[in-house]
Design a protein around this motif. Structure first.
Motif: not given
Length: 230
Positions: A66-73
């Motif tokens: 989720l961090l890879i997909a929806f993080g700021r970058k």
């Protein structure tokens, strides 16, 4: 067993996160359950596997994805940020993580309920000239309502207890992303935090048991009203 102001913030935030998570995932959950129970298509096994994946993956892996997909970058995060939507390290991101983790349980409950419907009832509606959408709306959906209610309650309870994906994706910021589960984890890191962790643990157990009871009771009540076997 009074809760502190900080604990109340975490409790209310958890309820808000769980409510938003179920609200976001319910329409998609019904659609996916219908596809898996009523349609044969190329990639059905793959879709079923993808839906189930959050149940078998380590929650921290789901949070990292989720961090890879929806993080700021991230893949989608940068585009969303340009629209003023930020999910990482926000309570809305916690709702997204909870929705992903509860989605398989929601779909499973609805799918089982749909598969139990007598197909002759839907066929009879179609022979009377009803369109596929109208059959779904007036026959399929009402008959699988007990499964929908059960799925919503179980997904809500799962969202309340979500920890691994949430803390990876949005951390545990007090007042912003610290949910009930992460508040328990934080309390356990404090040598004097055991009473707080114990209070919150008892509350978590009570909420989970209440959700299980409500799920069964409401499902039986609706089934009886629909003329099905209780």
């Amino acid at each position: 067993m009074a809760f502190s102001d900080e604990e109340w913030v975490a409790i209310v935030l958890s309820l808000k996160v769980a409510a938003l998570a179920v609200t976001l995932s319910l329409p998609l959950g019904i659609a996916v359950a219908y596809l898996l129970s009523r349609r044969d298509f190329w990639g059905k096994t793959l879709l079923s596997g993808l839906v189930t994946l959050p149940l078998v993956l380590p929650p921290v892996v789901t949070g990292y994805l989720l961090l890879i997909a929806f993080g700021r970058k991230g893949v989608f995060g940068s585009a969303l940020e340009s629209l003023g939507i930020v999910l990482s390290f926000r309570w809305t991101g916690a709702a997204l993580a909870a929705a992903v983790m509860g989605f398989p349980l929601l779909v499973q409950a609805i799918r089982i309920s749909m598969e139990a419907i007598d197909g002759r009832l839907e066929q009879a509606a179609r022979t009377l000239g009803a369109s596929p959408f109208w059959v779904f709306l007036t026959v399929t959906l009402p008959l699988c309502l007990p499964g929908i209610i059960a799925g919503v309650v179980i997904a809500f309870a799962r969202s309340l207890g979500e920890f691994g994906a949430t803390i990876t994706f949005v951390s545990a910021i007090p007042g912003e992303t610290q949910t009930l589960a992460s508040a328990i984890h934080t309390a356990l890191q404090d040598p004097d935090g055991e009473p707080q962790a114990f209070r919150l643990t008892l509350l978590s157990i009570a909420l989970s048991m209440l959700a299980i009871f409500l799920s069964g009771y409401v499902s039986r009540l609706i089934a009886v009203r629909l003329g099905a076997r209780p």
